[in-house]
Design a protein around this motif. Structure first.
Motif, PDB file in Angstrom:
ATOM      1  N   LYS A 112      45.469 -22.636 -14.410  1.00 10.55           N
ATOM      2  CA  LYS A 112      44.162 -22.527 -15.097  1.00 10.55           C
ATOM      3  C   LYS A 112      43.331 -23.776 -14.820  1.00 10.55           C
ATOM      4  N   PHE A 113      43.983 -24.940 -14.822  1.00 12.96           N
ATOM      5  CA  PHE A 113      43.282 -26.201 -14.534  1.00 12.96           C
ATOM      6  C   PHE A 113      42.686 -26.161 -13.126  1.00 12.96           C
ATOM      7  N   TYR A 114      43.474 -25.581 -12.201  1.00 17.58           N
ATOM      8  CA  TYR A 114      43.005 -25.485 -10.811  1.00 17.58           C
ATOM      9  C   TYR A 114      42.019 -24.339 -10.607  1.00 17.58           C
ATOM     10  N   GLY A 115      41.950 -23.432 -11.591  1.00 15.90           N
ATOM     11  CA  GLY A 115      41.111 -22.232 -11.396  1.00 15.90           C
ATOM     12  C   GLY A 115      41.675 -21.358 -10.286  1.00 15.90           C
ATOM     13  N   MET A 116      43.001 -21.234 -10.292  1.00 17.88           N
ATOM     14  CA  MET A 116      43.712 -20.494  -9.235  1.00 17.88           C
ATOM     15  C   MET A 116      44.443 -19.304  -9.875  1.00 17.88           C
ATOM     16  N   ALA A 117      44.324 -18.152  -9.240  1.00 21.57           N
ATOM     17  CA  ALA A 117      45.088 -16.987  -9.694  1.00 21.57           C
ATOM     18  C   ALA A 117      46.524 -17.107  -9.180  1.00 21.57           C
ATOM     19  N   ASP A 143      44.932 -14.047 -13.655  1.00 18.58           N
ATOM     20  CA  ASP A 143      43.671 -14.360 -12.982  1.00 18.58           C
ATOM     21  C   ASP A 143      43.279 -15.825 -13.170  1.00 18.58           C
ATOM     22  N   LYS A 144      42.134 -16.194 -12.609  1.00 14.22           N
ATOM     23  CA  LYS A 144      41.762 -17.615 -12.582  1.00 14.22           C
ATOM     24  C   LYS A 144      41.530 -18.176 -13.978  1.00 14.22           C
ATOM     25  N   SER A 145      41.293 -17.278 -14.944  1.00 16.27           N
ATOM     26  CA  SER A 145      41.068 -17.773 -16.318  1.00 16.27           C
ATOM     27  C   SER A 145      42.389 -17.922 -17.063  1.00 16.27           C
ATOM     28  N   GLY A 146      43.493 -17.546 -16.404  1.00 13.60           N
ATOM     29  CA  GLY A 146      44.812 -17.691 -17.021  1.00 13.60           C
ATOM     30  C   GLY A 146      45.271 -16.483 -17.795  1.00 13.60           C
ATOM     31  N   SER A 147      44.517 -15.372 -17.732  1.00 17.02           N
ATOM     32  CA  SER A 147      44.993 -14.190 -18.473  1.00 17.02           C
ATOM     33  C   SER A 147      45.718 -13.227 -17.532  1.00 17.02           C
ATOM     34  N   ILE A 148      46.738 -12.573 -18.085  1.00 15.32           N
ATOM     35  CA  ILE A 148      47.561 -11.636 -17.299  1.00 15.32           C
ATOM     36  C   ILE A 148      46.735 -10.378 -17.102  1.00 15.32           C
ATOM     37  N   THR A 149      46.284 -10.172 -15.844  1.00 19.75           N
ATOM     38  CA  THR A 149      45.366  -9.079 -15.545  1.00 19.75           C
ATOM     39  C   THR A 149      46.078  -7.893 -14.896  1.00 19.75           C
ATOM     40  N   GLY A 150      47.339  -8.102 -14.479  1.00 21.80           N
ATOM     41  CA  GLY A 150      48.097  -6.998 -13.864  1.00 21.80           C
ATOM     42  C   GLY A 150      49.581  -7.192 -14.109  1.00 21.80           C
ATOM     43  N   LYS A 151      50.278  -6.079 -14.333  1.00 22.35           N
ATOM     44  CA  LYS A 151      51.754  -6.116 -14.469  1.00 22.35           C
ATOM     45  C   LYS A 151      52.318  -4.939 -13.697  1.00 22.35           C
ATOM     46  N   TYR A 152      53.433  -5.184 -13.011  1.00 23.17           N
ATOM     47  CA  TYR A 152      54.124  -4.137 -12.255  1.00 23.17           C
ATOM     48  C   TYR A 152      55.609  -4.263 -12.509  1.00 23.17           C
ATOM     49  N   ARG A 153      56.259  -3.096 -12.635  1.00 21.37           N
ATOM     50  CA  ARG A 153      57.721  -3.066 -12.848  1.00 21.37           C
ATOM     51  C   ARG A 153      58.339  -2.270 -11.708  1.00 21.37           C
ATOM     52  N   LYS A 154      59.279  -2.875 -11.037  1.00 19.41           N
ATOM     53  CA  LYS A 154      59.850  -2.351  -9.783  1.00 19.41           C
ATOM     54  C   LYS A 154      60.359  -0.914  -9.947  1.00 19.41           C
ATOM     55  N   VAL A 155      59.865  -0.050  -9.086  1.00 17.41           N
ATOM     56  CA  VAL A 155      60.197   1.382  -9.142  1.00 17.41           C
ATOM     57  C   VAL A 155      61.456   1.686  -8.335  1.00 17.41           C
ATOM     58  N   HIS A 156      61.501   1.193  -7.099  1.00 19.52           N
ATOM     59  CA  HIS A 156      62.632   1.508  -6.207  1.00 19.52           C
ATOM     60  C   HIS A 156      63.713   0.432  -6.371  1.00 19.52           C
ATOM     61  N   LEU A 157      64.755   0.747  -7.126  1.00 18.59           N
ATOM     62  CA  LEU A 157      65.848  -0.209  -7.351  1.00 18.59           C
ATOM     63  C   LEU A 157      66.957   0.073  -6.347  1.00 18.59           C
ATOM     64  N   PRO A 158      67.243  -0.859  -5.459  1.00 21.95           N
ATOM     65  CA  PRO A 158      68.306  -0.633  -4.476  1.00 21.95           C
ATOM     66  C   PRO A 158      69.675  -0.960  -5.072  1.00 21.95           C
ATOM     67  N   GLY A 159      70.706  -0.774  -4.276  1.00 23.22           N
ATOM     68  CA  GLY A 159      72.030  -1.205  -4.698  1.00 23.22           C
ATOM     69  C   GLY A 159      72.753  -0.159  -5.530  1.00 23.22           C
ATOM     70  N   HIS A 160      73.515  -0.630  -6.502  1.00 20.96           N
ATOM     71  CA  HIS A 160      74.476   0.223  -7.225  1.00 20.96           C
ATOM     72  C   HIS A 160      74.624  -0.288  -8.650  1.00 20.96           C
ATOM     73  N   SER A 161      75.336   0.489  -9.495  1.00 18.07           N
ATOM     74  CA  SER A 161      75.423   0.083 -10.910  1.00 18.07           C
ATOM     75  C   SER A 161      76.844  -0.317 -11.323  1.00 18.07           C
ATOM     76  N   GLU A 162      77.854   0.023 -10.508  1.00 19.12           N
ATOM     77  CA  GLU A 162      79.239  -0.372 -10.827  1.00 19.12           C
ATOM     78  C   GLU A 162      79.776  -1.307  -9.744  1.00 19.12           C
ATOM     79  N   TYR A 163      80.776  -2.098 -10.097  1.00 15.36           N
ATOM     80  CA  TYR A 163      81.377  -3.009  -9.119  1.00 15.36           C
ATOM     81  C   TYR A 163      81.876  -2.200  -7.919  1.00 15.36           C
ATOM     82  N   ASP A 164      81.545  -2.658  -6.716  1.00 15.77           N
ATOM     83  CA  ASP A 164      81.924  -1.923  -5.509  1.00 15.77           C
ATOM     84  C   ASP A 164      82.765  -2.831  -4.622  1.00 15.77           C
TER      85      ASP A 164
END
Ligand code: ING
Length: 313
Positions: free
Chosen positions: A85-90, A112-133
């Motif tokens: 925010k001090f730098y005015g950098m997103a 954004d440059k004013s320091g407010s959270i203007t976008g959020k994304y949550r990963k859709v394509h999760l690779p890998g596995h869920s149990e020990y392999d």
């Protein structure tokens, strides 16, 4: 001309024992350098605040949750938000998000440059596995620790343009880019943690992975006439190598800047968002050229269904 000076802040390895505070100090050093280069935006990788913990098999939920952030900003990251925010950098960076109702996501935010959270994304394509392999040389337990994103692929107006995000494995799926392309995206920022070798004993090595890294992002950029900015967490984390190859790709699919190391590295490029216009109004003028009546299988069918064998054959 709609020029945005973009700083790619590739992070070198983050060891398991490294604290968030230590990582944020490294991130701020890169931000200081980016300011010197006149950057409007700095892009950090996926899961920027910690080591790539999905490589570890954990059963204790408290241990798992210790890798997640239940607030953002929080004590560890406020210095980052304050400096930006001090730098005015997103800024945009990825982290493991634990929501107030107990959901676990692999998340990225755009501040954004004013320091407010203007976008959020949550990963859709999760690779890998869920149990020990035990058949794998190392684990990749994203399907164990995260649930698929529930926000779709949003785009948002900021910095005078239309921006979107995705995360790591998302970049391998053309649907990711096309959904945002259909919303007019002009710059997609994404972070990744990509192991240099395949855990399933295939011959695939780091050169193959760097090739695929370029291929999918260049294709996504060109086929949707958008800038793509891909940023690695790279190097060897507790003995586990991750590829570098952070890059900036123009709307014609050309790589205009690429990292050379597997360390903390800054690459900067001034991107004209108006250079998206030509592709969006000619070769990839979607409204003129797409034939959606022939595409329905893309959303109605998940896996492959092969044609039946001919009778008697
Ligand atoms: N990492 C890897 C990625 O998609 C991977 C997983 C590597 C999948 C190589 C397929 C091939 O880059 C994450 N974090 O998604």
């Amino acid at each position: 001309m709609k020029n945005i000076t973009v700083a790619v802040a590739q992070m070198g390895p983050i060891q398991k024992a490294e604290t968030r505070e230590q990582v944020v100090k490294r991130m701020i050093k890169l931000m200081d350098d980016a300011k010197q280069c006149g950057a409007d935006l700095i892009v950090y990788p996926e899961l920027t605040l910690t080591t790539f913990f999905p490589r570890y098999f954990m059963e204790d939920q408290a241990e798992i949750d210790s890798w997640f952030e239940s607030e953002m900003p929080n004590a560890a990251t406020i210095p980052l938000f304050t400096k930006a925010k001090f730098y005015g950098m997103a800024i945009t960076f990825g982290y493991a998000e634990l929501t107030s109702d107990g959901k676990h996501f692999n998340t990225s935010i755009f501040v954004d440059k004013s320091g407010s959270i203007t976008g959020k994304y949550r990963k859709v394509h999760l690779p890998g596995h869920s149990e020990y392999d035990s058949n794998r040389d190392f684990q990749h337990l994203e399907k164990r620790y995260f649930q698929p994103g529930d926000l779709g692929f949003p785009v948002y107006r900021t910095l005078g343009g239309i921006f979107g995000m995705c995360i790591c494995n998302d970049r391998r799926w053309p649907e990711t880019y096309r959904v945002m392309g259909l919303k007019g995206v002009e710059m997609i920022t994404l972070g990744y943690n990509t192991p240099s070798f395949n855990s399933q004993k295939s011959a695939e090595g780091s050169e193959d992975r760097l090739f695929h890294n370029r291929l999918v992002q260049q294709a996504g950029a060109y086929q949707n006439s958008t800038w793509v900015v891909g940023v690695a967490k790279a190097g060897i984390e507790d003995g586990h190598p991750l590829i570098g190859g952070s890059l900036i790709i123009d709307p014609g699919g050309k790589i205009v800047a690429e990292a050379k190391t597997e360390e903390d590295e800054l690459i900067v490029h001034t991107c004209d968002l108006d250079s998206c216009i030509f592709g969006k109004t000619t070769v990839f003028d979607f409204s003129r050229h797409r034939r959606i009546e022939d595409y329905s299988i893309i959303t109605s069918q998940t896996g492959v269904v092969v044609p039946k064998e001919k009778d008697g054959s």
